[in-house]
Design a protein around this motif. Structure first.
Motif, PDB file in Angstrom:
ATOM      1  N   PRO A 157     -48.602  66.454 -26.610  1.00 13.12           N
ATOM      2  CA  PRO A 157     -48.169  66.986 -25.305  1.00 13.12           C
ATOM      3  C   PRO A 157     -46.660  66.907 -25.090  1.00 13.12           C
ATOM      4  O   PRO A 157     -46.171  66.176 -24.231  1.00 13.12           O
ATOM      5  N   THR A 158     -45.927  67.675 -25.865  1.00 13.43           N
ATOM      6  CA  THR A 158     -44.472  67.704 -25.735  1.00 13.43           C
ATOM      7  C   THR A 158     -44.060  68.674 -24.633  1.00 13.43           C
ATOM      8  O   THR A 158     -44.861  69.480 -24.146  1.00 13.43           O
ATOM      9  N   LEU A 159     -42.790  68.604 -24.289  1.00 16.16           N
ATOM     10  CA  LEU A 159     -42.240  69.513 -23.280  1.00 16.16           C
ATOM     11  C   LEU A 159     -42.435  70.968 -23.695  1.00 16.16           C
ATOM     12  O   LEU A 159     -42.856  71.808 -22.892  1.00 16.16           O
ATOM     13  N   ASP A 160     -42.148  71.266 -24.951  1.00 16.92           N
ATOM     14  CA  ASP A 160     -42.247  72.649 -25.424  1.00 16.92           C
ATOM     15  C   ASP A 160     -43.687  73.142 -25.452  1.00 16.92           C
ATOM     16  O   ASP A 160     -43.958  74.297 -25.127  1.00 16.92           O
ATOM     17  N   ARG A 161     -44.617  72.285 -25.839  1.00 10.98           N
ATOM     18  CA  ARG A 161     -46.020  72.724 -25.868  1.00 10.98           C
ATOM     19  C   ARG A 161     -46.547  72.934 -24.450  1.00 10.98           C
ATOM     20  O   ARG A 161     -47.360  73.834 -24.215  1.00 10.98           O
ATOM     21  N   ARG A 162     -46.103  72.124 -23.524  1.00 11.35           N
ATOM     22  CA  ARG A 162     -46.490  72.350 -22.125  1.00 11.35           C
ATOM     23  C   ARG A 162     -45.955  73.712 -21.662  1.00 11.35           C
ATOM     24  O   ARG A 162     -46.678  74.496 -21.044  1.00 11.35           O
ATOM     25  N   ALA A 163     -44.679  73.957 -21.959  1.00 11.97           N
ATOM     26  CA  ALA A 163     -44.060  75.223 -21.543  1.00 11.97           C
ATOM     27  C   ALA A 163     -44.755  76.411 -22.194  1.00 11.97           C
ATOM     28  O   ALA A 163     -45.000  77.436 -21.537  1.00 11.97           O
ATOM     29  N   GLU A 164     -45.073  76.311 -23.483  1.00 14.99           N
ATOM     30  CA  GLU A 164     -45.758  77.404 -24.193  1.00 14.99           C
ATOM     31  C   GLU A 164     -47.114  77.697 -23.571  1.00 14.99           C
ATOM     32  O   GLU A 164     -47.499  78.863 -23.390  1.00 14.99           O
ATOM     33  N   THR A 165     -47.864  76.631 -23.246  1.00 14.42           N
ATOM     34  CA  THR A 165     -49.215  76.819 -22.720  1.00 14.42           C
ATOM     35  C   THR A 165     -49.187  77.454 -21.336  1.00 14.42           C
ATOM     36  O   THR A 165     -49.989  78.342 -21.030  1.00 14.42           O
ATOM     37  N   ILE A 166     -48.260  77.013 -20.487  1.00 11.32           N
ATOM     38  CA  ILE A 166     -48.139  77.608 -19.157  1.00 11.32           C
ATOM     39  C   ILE A 166     -47.733  79.073 -19.265  1.00 11.32           C
ATOM     40  O   ILE A 166     -48.279  79.950 -18.583  1.00 11.32           O
TER      41      ILE A 166
END
Length: 400
Positions: free
Chosen positions: A328-337
């Motif tokens: 759950p990195t910052l980038d994966r959160r951003a990608e999923t949203i």
């Protein structure tokens, strides 16, 4: 991923490179697409000096990047231009159908169309001819679709390797064909975290839920994703499923494809979900455009509904159930949203600046592999595709 519910006849658009248009096109690409639309504030690149050397020596060069973001071709075009190259692109037919002006501009910048759902012989012949001429690098995205998970590849299309193998067999002595894997990764400014709560509230409201701004971000993303999945299951299967998210995604994809395949001849060569989707779209559109025996209004509506079904199947396939939970990195959160926004709104949003990191891997000399027998003249597309996939995986892992 954008919905493809249309019955437009396909017209091949060849490249019509206009030298006078290129400076203007590059300026628009930087100012409008990269800076304003996709918020690419910085591009870091490695390995393109070798690509330029091969291109200047007159060798055939195909760039094969992963495809995880709508900005990918714009980033590759900018990087290539910085190194004095004028890349040509094979691109999905749909972007040429936006408007006549868009089609004209794309063709003038050296972009040509391909119908991903059928045997587009015009696109294949054009790609082989361009590689034979070896004047400029050719860019083809072997994943075909945009899945918005930058750290994992989807199965690659063997057509890319097949095209390069055919071109390599036609090159004169002293000229070689090279396949260059290109890894594309995107990193968000830390300020993107401040946008998550409001964007999730809007997405929750979109599906009729009361926003939960006090809930932890990862829990909200997972809750929202599970809710959207339940809505799709109910829409198409009559009820929400049970089990893990990944099991439910796989089941939804399989049941929708099986249902549609029951109405059309099955393509025995189509094995993976993307291959099955492409085969179904080809058959559905061919029936929609049957001029000798046009479909009745009722049949036409069923055909269009089946296009929706296979689109939803591909959407389900494109999600990886543990992608965020695993790391759950910052980038994966951003990608999923961003991915949820595109699926619920029809378009993604890019609220904060990003950095694109692009690595051109070690060029694969396909010509030498053919001469040495490492690659067979016939049947070499599969092992070459597997090699490309392995190299791309390595590049994505290293671009951190």
């Amino acid at each position: 991923m954008r919905r493809l519910r249309n019955d437009l006849p396909y017209t091949f658009r060849p490249p019509k490179l206009e030298n006078w248009l290129r400076p203007l096109g590059l300026a628009i690409n930087r100012a409008v697409h990269l800076k304003r639309k996709y918020r690419i504030a910085k591009i870091e690149a490695k390995g393109f000096e070798k690509v330029r050397e091969l291109n200047e020596a007159g060798h055939s060069v195909m760039l094969a990047p992963n495809h995880s973001d709508h900005s990918d071709p714009h980033v590759v075009m900018e990087i290539a231009s910085r190194h004095g190259m004028r890349p040509l692109f094979m691109a999905a037919r749909e972007i040429f159908e936006v408007s006549p002006i868009a089609s004209w501009a794309l063709q003038g910048m050296g972009v040509f169309s391909v119908d991903r759902d059928g045997p587009d012989l015009s696109a294949i012949k054009t790609a082989i001819t361009l590689l034979e001429k070896a004047a400029d690098p050719l860019v083809i995205f072997p994943e075909g679709e945009i899945y918005h998970h930058h750290r994992r590849l989807d199965p690659l299309n063997e057509g890319v390797a097949s095209i390069l193998l055919k071109a390599a067999a036609r090159l004169p002595a002293g000229k070689n064909a090279y396949l260059v894997p290109v890894g594309l990764r995107f990193f968000h400014d830390t300020e993107v975290e401040a946008t998550f709560s409001d964007r999730l509230s809007k997405l929750e409201d979109r599906i009729g839920w009361t926003p939960k701004p006090r809930m932890p971000i990862d829990d909200r993303i997972h809750r929202l994703g599970t809710g959207v999945l339940a809505l799709k299951e109910t829409e198409y299967l009559g009820q929400a499923g049970s089990g893990t998210v990944q099991d439910r995604l796989t089941r939804l994809c399989e049941e929708l494809l099986t249902l549609a395949e029951g109405r059309y001849p099955r393509d025995a060569k189509a094995v993976t979900p993307p291959e099955r989707v492409r085969a179904l779209r080809f058959r559905i559109r061919r029936r929609l455009l049957d001029g000798e025996k046009p479909p009745t209004p009722a049949e036409r509506e069923l055909l269009l509904d089946d296009l929706d079904r296979v689109f939803t199947a591909l959407q389900a396939h494109s999600y990886i159930g543990d992608y965020l939970l695993e790391d759950p990195t910052l980038d994966r959160r951003a990608e999923t949203i961003l991915k949820l926004e595109e699926d619920l709104y029809g378009f993604p949003t890019y609220p904060i600046d990003r950095t694109a990191r692009v690595i051109a891997g070690e060029p694969i000399c396909v010509s030498e592999m053919l001469v040495s027998g490492v690659l067979p003249a016939k049947g070499g597309a599969l092992p070459l595709t597997e090699l490309l996939e392995m190299r791309l995986d390595g590049l994505l892992s290293s671009a951190s």
